[in-house]
Design an enzyme around this catalytic site. Structure first.
Site, PDB file in Angstrom:
ATOM      1  N   ILE A   9       0.832  -1.208   0.000  1.00 16.42           N
ATOM      2  CA  ILE A   9       0.000   0.000   0.000  1.00 16.42           C
ATOM      3  C   ILE A   9       0.870   1.262   0.000  1.00 16.42           C
ATOM      4  O   ILE A   9       0.598   2.208  -0.753  1.00 16.42           O
ATOM      5  CB  ILE A   9      -0.938   0.027   1.245  1.00 16.42           C
ATOM      6  CG1 ILE A   9      -1.709  -1.282   1.384  1.00 16.42           C
ATOM      7  CG2 ILE A   9      -1.892   1.218   1.195  1.00 16.42           C
ATOM      8  CD1 ILE A   9      -2.622  -1.615   0.267  1.00 16.42           C
ATOM      9  N   THR A  88       1.434   0.469   7.916  1.00 14.31           N
ATOM     10  CA  THR A  88       1.936  -0.825   8.361  1.00 14.31           C
ATOM     11  C   THR A  88       0.735  -1.667   8.803  1.00 14.31           C
ATOM     12  O   THR A  88      -0.382  -1.163   8.905  1.00 14.31           O
ATOM     13  CB  THR A  88       2.874  -0.675   9.574  1.00 14.31           C
ATOM     14  OG1 THR A  88       2.079  -0.376  10.736  1.00 14.31           O
ATOM     15  CG2 THR A  88       3.880   0.434   9.375  1.00 14.31           C
ATOM     16  N   LYS A 112      -5.756  -1.587  10.945  1.00 15.05           N
ATOM     17  CA  LYS A 112      -6.946  -1.788  11.790  1.00 15.05           C
ATOM     18  C   LYS A 112      -6.615  -1.980  13.271  1.00 15.05           C
ATOM     19  O   LYS A 112      -7.517  -2.049  14.099  1.00 15.05           O
ATOM     20  CB  LYS A 112      -7.702  -3.037  11.305  1.00 15.05           C
ATOM     21  CG  LYS A 112      -8.341  -2.879   9.933  1.00 15.05           C
ATOM     22  CD  LYS A 112      -9.010  -4.146   9.461  1.00 15.05           C
ATOM     23  CE  LYS A 112      -8.082  -5.070   8.747  1.00 15.05           C
ATOM     24  NZ  LYS A 112      -7.595  -4.708   7.438  1.00 15.05           N
ATOM     25  N   VAL A 142     -12.348  -0.550   6.621  1.00 11.66           N
ATOM     26  CA  VAL A 142     -13.374  -1.515   6.178  1.00 11.66           C
ATOM     27  C   VAL A 142     -13.683  -1.230   4.709  1.00 11.66           C
ATOM     28  O   VAL A 142     -13.988  -0.090   4.349  1.00 11.66           O
ATOM     29  CB  VAL A 142     -14.678  -1.382   7.007  1.00 11.66           C
ATOM     30  CG1 VAL A 142     -15.699  -2.439   6.586  1.00 11.66           C
ATOM     31  CG2 VAL A 142     -14.399  -1.473   8.503  1.00 11.66           C
ATOM     32  N   ALA A 144     -11.682  -1.120   2.173  1.00  8.46           N
ATOM     33  CA  ALA A 144     -10.573  -0.406   1.476  1.00  8.46           C
ATOM     34  C   ALA A 144     -11.075   0.932   0.916  1.00  8.46           C
ATOM     35  O   ALA A 144     -11.420   1.810   1.701  1.00  8.46           O
ATOM     36  CB  ALA A 144      -9.950  -1.289   0.410  1.00  8.46           C
ATOM     37  N   LEU A 146     -13.886   1.547  -0.616  1.00 12.29           N
ATOM     38  CA  LEU A 146     -15.351   1.687  -0.660  1.00 12.29           C
ATOM     39  C   LEU A 146     -15.827   2.552   0.524  1.00 12.29           C
ATOM     40  O   LEU A 146     -15.289   2.446   1.619  1.00 12.29           O
ATOM     41  CB  LEU A 146     -16.032   0.313  -0.578  1.00 12.29           C
ATOM     42  CG  LEU A 146     -15.695  -0.700  -1.671  1.00 12.29           C
ATOM     43  CD1 LEU A 146     -16.355  -2.049  -1.362  1.00 12.29           C
ATOM     44  CD2 LEU A 146     -16.165  -0.196  -3.025  1.00 12.29           C
ATOM     45  N   ASP A 211      -9.662 -11.219  10.425  1.00 13.66           N
ATOM     46  CA  ASP A 211      -9.681  -9.921   9.761  1.00 13.66           C
ATOM     47  C   ASP A 211     -11.127  -9.419   9.605  1.00 13.66           C
ATOM     48  O   ASP A 211     -11.405  -8.229   9.773  1.00 13.66           O
ATOM     49  CB  ASP A 211      -8.994 -10.056   8.395  1.00 13.66           C
ATOM     50  CG  ASP A 211      -8.773  -8.702   7.754  1.00 13.66           C
ATOM     51  OD1 ASP A 211      -8.092  -7.863   8.373  1.00 13.66           O
ATOM     52  OD2 ASP A 211      -9.310  -8.472   6.640  1.00 13.66           O
ATOM     53  N   LYS A 215     -13.096  -6.069  11.322  1.00 11.49           N
ATOM     54  CA  LYS A 215     -13.930  -5.084  10.605  1.00 11.49           C
ATOM     55  C   LYS A 215     -15.282  -4.915  11.292  1.00 11.49           C
ATOM     56  O   LYS A 215     -15.812  -3.802  11.369  1.00 11.49           O
ATOM     57  CB  LYS A 215     -14.076  -5.502   9.142  1.00 11.49           C
ATOM     58  CG  LYS A 215     -12.756  -5.339   8.393  1.00 11.49           C
ATOM     59  CD  LYS A 215     -12.767  -5.942   7.022  1.00 11.49           C
ATOM     60  CE  LYS A 215     -11.407  -5.723   6.353  1.00 11.49           C
ATOM     61  NZ  LYS A 215     -11.215  -6.543   5.153  1.00 11.49           N
TER      62      LYS A 215
HETATM   63  N1  NAP Z   1      -3.490  -4.962   1.036  1.00  9.56           N
HETATM   64  C1  NAP Z   1      -4.742  -4.517   1.023  1.00  9.56           C
HETATM   65  O1  NAP Z   1      -5.499  -4.719   0.073  1.00  9.56           O
HETATM   66  C2  NAP Z   1      -5.267  -3.716   2.205  1.00  9.56           C
HETATM   67  C3  NAP Z   1      -6.601  -3.254   2.216  1.00  9.56           C
HETATM   68  C4  NAP Z   1      -7.057  -2.480   3.301  1.00  9.56           C
HETATM   69  C5  NAP Z   1      -6.187  -2.213   4.353  1.00  9.56           C
HETATM   70  N2  NAP Z   1      -4.916  -2.715   4.316  1.00  9.56           N
HETATM   71  C6  NAP Z   1      -4.020  -2.429   5.428  1.00  9.56           C
HETATM   72  O2  NAP Z   1      -2.955  -1.617   4.970  1.00  9.56           O
HETATM   73  C7  NAP Z   1      -1.803  -1.830   5.789  1.00  9.56           C
HETATM   74  C8  NAP Z   1      -0.592  -2.075   4.904  1.00  9.56           C
HETATM   75  O3  NAP Z   1      -0.810  -3.237   4.140  1.00  9.56           O
HETATM   76  P1  NAP Z   1       0.298  -3.774   3.100  1.00  9.56           P
HETATM   77  O4  NAP Z   1      -0.380  -4.827   2.321  1.00  9.56           O
HETATM   78  O5  NAP Z   1       0.951  -2.634   2.398  1.00  9.56           O
HETATM   79  O6  NAP Z   1       1.369  -4.436   4.129  1.00  9.56           O
HETATM   80  P2  NAP Z   1       2.864  -4.898   3.803  1.00  9.56           P
HETATM   81  O7  NAP Z   1       3.071  -5.053   2.332  1.00  9.56           O
HETATM   82  O8  NAP Z   1       3.132  -6.043   4.714  1.00  9.56           O
HETATM   83  O9  NAP Z   1       3.763  -3.636   4.263  1.00  9.56           O
HETATM   84  C9  NAP Z   1       3.881  -3.230   5.587  1.00  9.56           C
HETATM   85  C10 NAP Z   1       4.982  -2.182   5.710  1.00  9.56           C
HETATM   86  O10 NAP Z   1       5.011  -1.765   7.070  1.00  9.56           O
HETATM   87  C11 NAP Z   1       6.373  -1.720   7.494  1.00  9.56           C
HETATM   88  N3  NAP Z   1       6.459  -1.910   8.948  1.00  9.56           N
HETATM   89  C12 NAP Z   1       6.036  -2.961   9.692  1.00  9.56           C
HETATM   90  N4  NAP Z   1       6.271  -2.747  10.990  1.00  9.56           N
HETATM   91  C13 NAP Z   1       6.858  -1.534  11.085  1.00  9.56           C
HETATM   92  C14 NAP Z   1       7.351  -0.753  12.154  1.00  9.56           C
HETATM   93  N5  NAP Z   1       7.289  -1.182  13.415  1.00  9.56           N
HETATM   94  N6  NAP Z   1       7.898   0.466  11.876  1.00  9.56           N
HETATM   95  C15 NAP Z   1       7.985   0.920  10.613  1.00  9.56           C
HETATM   96  N7  NAP Z   1       7.530   0.227   9.541  1.00  9.56           N
HETATM   97  C16 NAP Z   1       6.982  -0.996   9.785  1.00  9.56           C
HETATM   98  C17 NAP Z   1       7.047  -2.845   6.752  1.00  9.56           C
HETATM   99  O11 NAP Z   1       8.442  -2.623   6.774  1.00  9.56           O
HETATM  100  P3  NAP Z   1       9.507  -3.540   5.983  1.00  9.56           P
HETATM  101  O12 NAP Z   1       9.346  -3.157   4.546  1.00  9.56           O
HETATM  102  O13 NAP Z   1      10.823  -3.103   6.547  1.00  9.56           O
HETATM  103  O14 NAP Z   1       9.137  -4.963   6.300  1.00  9.56           O
HETATM  104  C18 NAP Z   1       6.390  -2.688   5.380  1.00  9.56           C
HETATM  105  O15 NAP Z   1       7.078  -1.709   4.620  1.00  9.56           O
HETATM  106  C19 NAP Z   1      -2.161  -3.008   6.703  1.00  9.56           C
HETATM  107  O16 NAP Z   1      -2.557  -2.521   7.958  1.00  9.56           O
HETATM  108  C20 NAP Z   1      -3.341  -3.667   6.003  1.00  9.56           C
HETATM  109  O17 NAP Z   1      -4.213  -4.356   6.878  1.00  9.56           O
HETATM  110  C21 NAP Z   1      -4.437  -3.436   3.269  1.00  9.56           C
END
Ligand code: NAP
Length: 353
Positions: A9, A88, A112, A142, A144, A146, A211, A215
């Protein structure tokens, strides 16, 4: 603005922001400056503005991550408003939210964890934000991109009376059940979903239903309920015997449970029904997540791909529910939702809509 998290993201968001930055400055008079980007290992700080087209190479060469130093850098900048965007999935980062708000920073996040932690923490975040006149925005928690949370708020704040919220809140489980029938083994569909990148690396993270439960907690708390995650009645789709061990072990042993699932899907098909994994909260104060059968003519049976669908039944929308449907996960729609929260924040600060 400080960006925490450069995963799926975060990356998408930074590229979207780069595309829109000039337009925002010229057409909306919104001057957004990214002064820092950090992930769990590295952080990039800039006094004026991070060079967005090259942030990845620069972050790679930059100093070790240090959240304290990161936020101090933002706080000592010469700009009038400070915003942290937590992209994150960490439970650690939200532990700092109350402090950051009291230091004068606003927070926007798709994460979340803060909204589904203890009720005390939930209330404290809001109290401090209000006291300090700062914002905590999380519309992507919740559905994304939408407009699920905003729609619920609009209904409630205009005096509508809530009866029930029912929905398919997981893009992954939506995909799995949209593709599962008696002609295919359940384990096969789970493997395909994983190969296509629809599931987490360990599909149990999706199939546990946790998850979806999060929500529901977020929506229930919007309704004013003091609901904790442990109070959601949750039917996990991970067989008890496969809840421990590695993801590989889980996938290898999952076919042992195919017969159990196929009995369910066959009985649904016999009645012209489909299986759907649905979260519900009702007037009686109950929140539940479980596998249910719906007639093939029902809106929940006719969704595609990894769509989310949410039906709000209220006093105003009683005979016909208010339904929101569309892709409810994925980098493009989620990053755009985070971006929309930032523009809302700019509007609250006085930018013309
Ligand atoms: N993917 C979806 O479709 C979606 C939809 C709605 C909401 N979300 C929410 O959006 C958020 C991000 O999702 P994502 O898919 O992008 O996750 P991701 O690909 O796992 O990326 C998470 C990022 O957070 C960083 N991180 C983790 N712990 C940290 C800390 N303590 N300090 C600083 N940085 C930290 C990680 O660092 P590193 O790169 O160093 O590992 C990584 O860059 C999540 O909360 C997820 O639930 C995602």
């Amino acid at each position: 603005v400080g960006i925490i998290g450069t995963g799926l993201i975060g990356k998408e968001f930074l590229s979207l922001l780069h595309e829109q930055l000039l337009f925002l400055r010229k057409e909306r008079n919104i001057d957004l400056r990214i002064l820092g980007i950090t992930n769990s290992k590295k952080m990039l700080l800039s006094d004026k503005e991070v060079d967005l087209p090259h942030w990845e190479e620069q972050l790679e060469k930059s100093e070790a991550a240090d959240l304290e130093k990161f936020t101090q850098h933002l706080l000592t900048s010469q700009f009038p408003h400070t915003l942290l965007v937590d992209m994150t999935a960490s439970s650690e980062v939200p532990k700092h939210y109350t402090r950051w708000l009291s230091q004068g920073m606003s927070i926007i996040t798709p994460n979340k964890k803060a909204n589904t932690g203890s009720m005390d923490q939930y209330k404290e975040i809001r109290q401090i934000a209000r006291k300090k006149n700062k914002y905590f925005l999380y519309s992507t928690n919740v559905g994304a991109g939408l407009p699920v949370i905003q729609t619920l708020r609009d209904l409630l704040q205009t005096g509508d009376h809530f009866i029930q919220i029912e929905g398919i809140f997981s893009g992954t489980l939506s995909y799995i059940f949209n593709n599962y029938s008696s002609e295919k083994a359940f384990s096969q569909v789970v493997k395909e979903a994983r190969l296509l990148g629809y599931t987490e690396p360990d599909p149990r993270d999706d199939l546990s239903g946790m998850d979806v439960a999060r929500k529901l907690v977020i929506l229930a708390r919007e309704l004013g309920w003091e609901l904790e995650l442990s109070q959601v009645k949750l039917e996990s789709l991970v067989p008890e015997a496969l809840r421990t061990g590695s993801a590989e072990d889980y996938l290898r042993r999952l076919p042992e449970f195919d017969l159990q699932m196929s009995a369910l899907v066959q009985s649904a098909e016999k009645n012209n029904e489909v299986l759907r994994y649905v979260g519900t909260i009702n007037e009686a104060g109950q929140a539940s997540v479980c596998l249910q059968k719906y007639p093939k003519t029902h809106a929940f049976a006719r969704i595609n791909g990894s769509d989310n669908i949410v039906a709000f039944r209220t006093k105003r929308y009683d005979k016909q529910s208010l339904v929101i449907q569309g892709p409810g996960a994925g980098p493009a729609v989620t990053a755009a939702g985070v971006f929309a929260d930032i523009l809302r924040y700019a509007t609250y600060l006085g930018a013309l809509p």
